[in-house]
Design an enzyme around this catalytic site. Structure first.
Site, PDB file in Angstrom:
ATOM      1  N   HIS A   2     -75.759  10.615  29.026  1.00  0.00           N
ATOM      2  CA  HIS A   2     -76.046   9.660  30.087  1.00  0.00           C
ATOM      3  C   HIS A   2     -77.123   8.685  29.645  1.00  0.00           C
ATOM      4  O   HIS A   2     -78.303   8.943  29.829  1.00  0.00           O
ATOM      5  CB  HIS A   2     -76.499  10.413  31.337  1.00  0.00           C
ATOM      6  CG  HIS A   2     -75.489  11.411  31.843  1.00  0.00           C
ATOM      7  ND1 HIS A   2     -75.260  12.615  31.222  1.00  0.00           N
ATOM      8  CD2 HIS A   2     -74.644  11.361  32.903  1.00  0.00           C
ATOM      9  CE1 HIS A   2     -74.325  13.288  31.887  1.00  0.00           C
ATOM     10  NE2 HIS A   2     -73.924  12.561  32.903  1.00  0.00           N
ATOM     11  N   SER A  21     -88.251  40.004  60.249  1.00  0.00           N
ATOM     12  CA  SER A  21     -87.064  40.773  59.871  1.00  0.00           C
ATOM     13  C   SER A  21     -87.130  41.233  58.422  1.00  0.00           C
ATOM     14  O   SER A  21     -86.748  42.344  58.090  1.00  0.00           O
ATOM     15  CB  SER A  21     -85.801  39.922  60.063  1.00  0.00           C
ATOM     16  OG  SER A  21     -85.661  39.514  61.405  1.00  0.00           O
ATOM     17  N   GLU A  62     -83.505  28.248  52.555  1.00  0.00           N
ATOM     18  CA  GLU A  62     -83.327  29.224  51.480  1.00  0.00           C
ATOM     19  C   GLU A  62     -83.195  28.557  50.116  1.00  0.00           C
ATOM     20  O   GLU A  62     -83.792  29.019  49.129  1.00  0.00           O
ATOM     21  CB  GLU A  62     -82.091  30.090  51.739  1.00  0.00           C
ATOM     22  CG  GLU A  62     -82.143  30.925  53.014  1.00  0.00           C
ATOM     23  CD  GLU A  62     -81.737  30.147  54.257  1.00  0.00           C
ATOM     24  OE1 GLU A  62     -81.318  28.974  54.114  1.00  0.00           O
ATOM     25  OE2 GLU A  62     -81.831  30.694  55.361  1.00  0.00           O
ATOM     26  N   PHE A 118     -77.885  35.331  52.830  1.00  0.00           N
ATOM     27  CA  PHE A 118     -78.308  33.942  52.713  1.00  0.00           C
ATOM     28  C   PHE A 118     -78.987  33.620  51.392  1.00  0.00           C
ATOM     29  O   PHE A 118     -79.362  32.473  51.148  1.00  0.00           O
ATOM     30  CB  PHE A 118     -79.124  33.531  53.932  1.00  0.00           C
ATOM     31  CG  PHE A 118     -78.288  33.649  55.180  1.00  0.00           C
ATOM     32  CD1 PHE A 118     -77.144  32.894  55.302  1.00  0.00           C
ATOM     33  CD2 PHE A 118     -78.580  34.572  56.171  1.00  0.00           C
ATOM     34  CE1 PHE A 118     -76.312  33.026  56.409  1.00  0.00           C
ATOM     35  CE2 PHE A 118     -77.758  34.714  57.283  1.00  0.00           C
ATOM     36  CZ  PHE A 118     -76.616  33.939  57.404  1.00  0.00           C
ATOM     37  N   HIS A 168     -72.964  37.518  58.928  1.00  0.00           N
ATOM     38  CA  HIS A 168     -74.236  37.865  58.297  1.00  0.00           C
ATOM     39  C   HIS A 168     -74.135  39.054  57.340  1.00  0.00           C
ATOM     40  O   HIS A 168     -75.124  39.398  56.706  1.00  0.00           O
ATOM     41  CB  HIS A 168     -75.281  38.177  59.376  1.00  0.00           C
ATOM     42  CG  HIS A 168     -75.777  36.968  60.106  1.00  0.00           C
ATOM     43  ND1 HIS A 168     -74.939  36.092  60.751  1.00  0.00           N
ATOM     44  CD2 HIS A 168     -77.033  36.471  60.290  1.00  0.00           C
ATOM     45  CE1 HIS A 168     -75.658  35.120  61.308  1.00  0.00           C
ATOM     46  NE2 HIS A 168     -76.921  35.327  61.044  1.00  0.00           N
TER      47      HIS A 168
END
Lengths: 685, 685
Positions: free
Chosen positions: A29, A386, A418, A444, A480
């Protein structure tokens, strides 16, 4: 402000080197290096504090090329300023086994701070580097001893700005008022798809203003060196906000195709190369040429940097006289060593201890180690209560003006970010004085897959406290409950995935995670309570896999991790009582670490002659490597109380026993059952 | 504006139902439903167009609960308005096998449009739904026939706003001027970690303004129904911008702990439940009670909705008289069926055809199918020229005012926003008239892991055109070369990962991807050229795995995918000539589809009695399921010309032959070699 023709020549030298190297590689590039050469020159020559002879000097300014595809810019700079990167290395650009790969890789190339290229990562790493600087300064500086006062500079392109990860990290950087962070946006209006107006018409300046950043604009980034200088100076003076310089440039400046996406990702054609060299006063027939006066100009800056380090070394020695403990601690941290005897605080458990969720066991560990490991800086992506990641009496890392903490605080409130957290941890780890950990639900960590991948590739010690690690999280349900997550990260090279079964294994996981200087870890932890197991000891756990429960004349080996190990222990009783079968139990809390053990040891754990059954409440993928049969969950989970969910999917002593019986029956006619540990040939590593 | 006490009662009924259900489940999130009940009531009762008796009515307004943890809000609404969701279903909230799981799941629960909970996904799905609406309207509406004119409404919380995915999708939504999208931000200043001021102090209003959104604020979202009404009306009137309503609410409104994070993620205590019911005029001793006048009010709105559908049905019938082709096409699309005979355009290849990169083969296919599949809407995350996703003559999906396309355009310029693209594709697919595909490098599908997971869980037909699928991309190097990616997505349930070896297999991959109504696909495609193989035909490819090259008395089966299949074919010659060994070759372009074949068939492909060796240039994880030995790359790749990289890691005929010889030798003493297809028991599916 004192720029001369040599400055222009230096800038054009960078451009020509980028053109030559990409042309020579027939790949790469050139556009971004050509467009950003002026700001790069001004920054490196007039502002940056560094010593190429000691790229690891602690108080150096950090430079991050977030638009990592433009790495020929960085390689050219490293060469010009005298880092251990020769003109031959530039010629080897994008060749196998060179130190000049297609995107910058921190672990191999001197002067590269973080591994970039995947867009949005670098600027987010830079936020981590800036947090690390602020924290280290707040922790170690003393009146008269500004030991730590470096800046972090980052270049980024439109692509980085479009990626959500940079939104996360930059929003947090604004909240944290990181005045030590200065980012330069290569506003060239070009991405691979053409003009940015096809998809990116937001008001970036306003957005960064909304984040609480200081934003300045330089209208002519192609040649107005004075304005560039003034902009950087202005940013340095803003101490309570990160800064973004909107630098309007022409991509591929000097090419006949400048300002178009044709110069973004492909080398220039030969005619274009020649006209460019002629235009910039270079011999069109020669390649990889650096005028001596350019070397001289750059080396002068490097010498000044070396002198600054020398000065700093003296200051630091004096600091050592007055603050010996801090001085020695800072030296120790940079080596990556932990304080002697730190591991003595790791909790030990006996089977008489109560059943506890491994997330809680992790909390107990954090509550012990935070005192003996001052370099530990933790946080959570808004799941503190948690994940149980915050130790008693923790102070938040916050701008003092918020009244919520200060920069010496070691607990970071990441927000629901996250991916940003993952990249920030990479920056924290790269700074050299911090071991970062971050909490979220295991499911997650996948949001941060891009950053975890770079933790592994760039070999940094970042630790994920990944709670709610299975269908055992219960009611939150399939959205989840991880199924594929362990397989995903187990397949990632140089990444330790831990799933401890009880207290001692959790201590073992932390022990190995903390002492592995060059490998990130994901520690998968349960929401539900787990019994303390007979046979589990730290010394065995740190081998990644071991025999938890031996049994002479066993008919089968049950192999498991985490919350299912205890159920396997119960299944052993079920098998003995109801099926007259003898089973041994193996725990493999970490594939990666187990794989690194000698073959003899692995075969003693998973021996020939006995069929084996793996038990883990998620995808069976990968378990075929260790066991003959697999009991897992190759479908999504269910929402309900965790015991009901386990029952639904038959992860009970009875359900395991049923499959163990099937396994024994299925394999009983096979003579000389071979352990899967035996392989026809070694893998390439 | 005509609100009565019954409206207030309806709002409080929602609150009490949320309190009762979470209390009954001893799990869940009451706070958001209690805070958002007023806006939910106003929206559903006064604005939303829907018919609970036909939740799939095409022109219904779409509602997305992006803060999916507040799903009791949505479940309560669905119940009150007469969807097939009973009071017993509310009592079964978060119980195994209920239709009221812990987060909303589209495939199981009537009235749920998209699966939400993982933060940031829902609002990004909503952008997809809004794009789909705009596109479908532009494609099908005719003067006098506004067949498609629905709105998409989304509720979202602070967590959604913090996630990068929403930044990506909302930036694009602003660019696309989606006036049909109205989002309501539950601005309650609370996240799990406490007050948002610990990590989220950016100016959200300014940020959305920067994205090009229309933003209005309602100061009292707890009870000012008139202002809520006015705000929604104002947003409906803004036709050229998406709208965000900043709705200031009190989380857990009515609880003694309202306004604190205590009410976010845990049920209320019993005393609190009772005082709340008393305060709202409910009997504190009764649960799950809905006053009849509330049912009446809600059912009245539902009846109006049903009447609107009836009216629409008449309009649509008339439309059918005038525009039969469009009418029938729209009906067909909603069924998910493809036009009869479409597959005839799929390119066929013979071994005489030239070697072509599979990304190029994919482009050829897209150039054929776009004409016969008008529902195909594709795009790329700013890698159009690399992914080769744009067909000849494609029109961009763009606001007409940009002059770059129009809303009937079928090519979406996603920008460098992989995660946003993934979630937008989920929304596009959920709308019911579109089959979306999106391009990026395989390595960067990982950036979108959270969205891909929800594609699989919610069973939508979304297709990833994932080019540059291995170290074969060459010079870009390890930062861009997938190692763990295939294992990751192969471990994800209900996700097809295709890695075709040549032209016919690429056609097979597209065939299965396009005809699988309830499964997403990732098609991994090479950058480098691949030969057209003898033995590859579409009919075999669509089985997911087949014998490419049979060999009587074979000593070994070579099993491979994608670019390595051709090298295996060459290795067969090497084995015959240099080692006097006979090898057969199996291609398994898609594990998931192969696994679904009858066992007899799978055993015919991977038979007993012969050792097998897999060959794939990435993580071997998962290959143990099919083969006895594995040749792969359990480390990161290298930057260089792709042939050099393949050579470095020995993925050459010689390198394969060497390992095949080792495999044959290693297994020669084993009598009755058992194919790994044989298993002791069936997996739970």
């Amino acid at each position: 402000m004192g720029f001369s023709d040599v400055d222009t020549l230096a800038i054009n030298t960078i451009r020509v080197l980028a053109v030559d190297a990409t042309f020579n590689a027939n790949s790469g590039h050139p556009g971004a290096p050509m467009g950003m050469a002026p700001v790069a020159h001004v920054l490196f020559n007039k502002f940056m504090k560094f010593n190429p002879k000691n790229p690891k000097w602690l108080n150096r300014d950090r430079f991050v090329l977030s638009n990592g595809h433009g790495c020929m810019l960085q390689y050219a700079l490293l060469h010009l300023y005298g880092y251990a990167l020769s003109i031959d290395d530039l010629k080897a650009f994008r060749h196998v086994d060179s130190i000049t790969p297609g995107h910058p890789e921190a672990h191999d190339t001197p002067g590269i701070e973080v591994t970039t290229g995947p867009l949005g990562q670098g600027i987010s790493n830079a936020v981590g580097l800036a947090i690390a600087q602020a924290h280290t300064a707040a922790t170690f500086n003393k009146p008269g001893f500004d030991i730590i006062d470096n800046y972090t500079y980052a270049f980024l392109g439109d692509g980085c700005l479009q990626e959500g990860i940079s939104s996360e990290a930059c929003s947090l950087a604004g909240h944290l008022q990181l005045g030590n962070l200065i980012a330069v946006w290569d506003d060239n209006h070009i991405t691979i798809d053409g003009n940015t107006n096809v998809s990116f018409t937001e008001d970036v300046v306003k957005r960064y203003d909304a984040y609480g950043w200081h934003v300045v604009t330089v209208g002519n980034g192609d040649s107005d060196l004075d304005s560039i200088t003034a902009a950087i100076k202005a940013c340095q003076e803003v101490k309570d906000k990160p800064s973004l310089i909107q630098l309007k440039t022409t991509i591929g400046f000097g090419s006949t195709k400048q300002g178009t996406h044709d110069v973004h990702g492909s080398p220039l054609k030969i005619d274009d190369v020649k006209q460019l060299k002629a235009k910039f006063g270079f011999n069109p027939e020669q390649s990889f040429v650096v005028p001596q006066e350019v070397y001289d100009l750059c080396h002068k800056a490097s010498a000044e940097g070396a002198a600054k380090e020398e000065e700093w070394n003296k200051l630091f020695a004096k600091y050592g006289e007055q603050f010996k403990a801090e001085h020695d601690d800072l030296i120790r941290r940079q080596k990556g060593d932990l304080p002697e005897g730190w591991e003595k605080v790791l909790p030990l458990h006996t089977p008489a201890d109560p059943a506890v969720a491994s997330r809680k066991l992790s909390e107990n560990i954090i509550n012990k180690i935070y005192e003996v490991l001052p370099e530990l800086v933790g946080g959570s992506a808004d799941l503190t209560g948690s994940n149980l990641t915050r130790w008693k009496g923790a102070v938040d890392f916050q701008p003092p003006s918020t009244g919520l903490g200060d920069y010496s605080g070691r607990y970071i409130r990441y927000g629901v970010r996250e991916h940003g957290m993952g990249a920030i941890m990479n920056g924290l780890a790269a700074y050299g004085t911090i071991i970062p950990f971050g909490g979220t639900f295991l499911n997650f960590v996948s949001y941060a897959a891009g950053a975890v991948r770079l933790s592994a590739l760039s070999q940094v010690r970042a630790i994920w406290v990944a709670t709610h690690d299975s269908i055992g999280l219960g009611e939150d349900g399939p959205t989840h409950q991880p199924i594929e997550t362990l397989a995903h990260f187990r397949a990632l090279p140089n990444c330790m995935v831990w799933r401890p079964a009880d207290g001692n294994e959790t201590s073992a996981a932390y022990y190995v995670a903390l002492t592995s200087k060059h490998t990130p870890s994901i520690i998968a932890l349960s929401r539900q309570n787990l019994p303390q197991l007979t046979g589990s000891v730290i010394e065995k756990g740190i081998k990644g896999g071991y025999v938890l429960q031996e049994q002479e004349g066993a008919d089968i080996t049950l192999v498991s991790t985490g919350s299912e190990v205890g159920i396997c222990v119960d299944a052993v009783k079920e098998l003995a009582e109801k099926h007259n079968l003898k089973a041994r139990v193996v725990s493999i809390p970490c594939f990666e670490v187990f794989d690194a053990q000698p073959k003899d040891y692995r075969l003693s754990v998973l021996p020939d002659g006995i069929p084996s059954l793996s038990v883990e409440v998620m995808s069976t993928m990968g378990w075929e490597r260790y066991t003959h049969e697999q009991f897992g969950l190759n479908r999504f989970g269910a929402s309900g109380a965790y015991k009901d969910v386990y029952k639904k999917f038959e992860f009970t002593p009875e359900g395991i026993a049923k499959r163990a019986v099937a396994t024994v029956n299925f394999w009983k006619d096979v003579p000389n059952i071979r352990s899967p540990i035996n392989r026809a040939f070694e893998q390439i590593i």
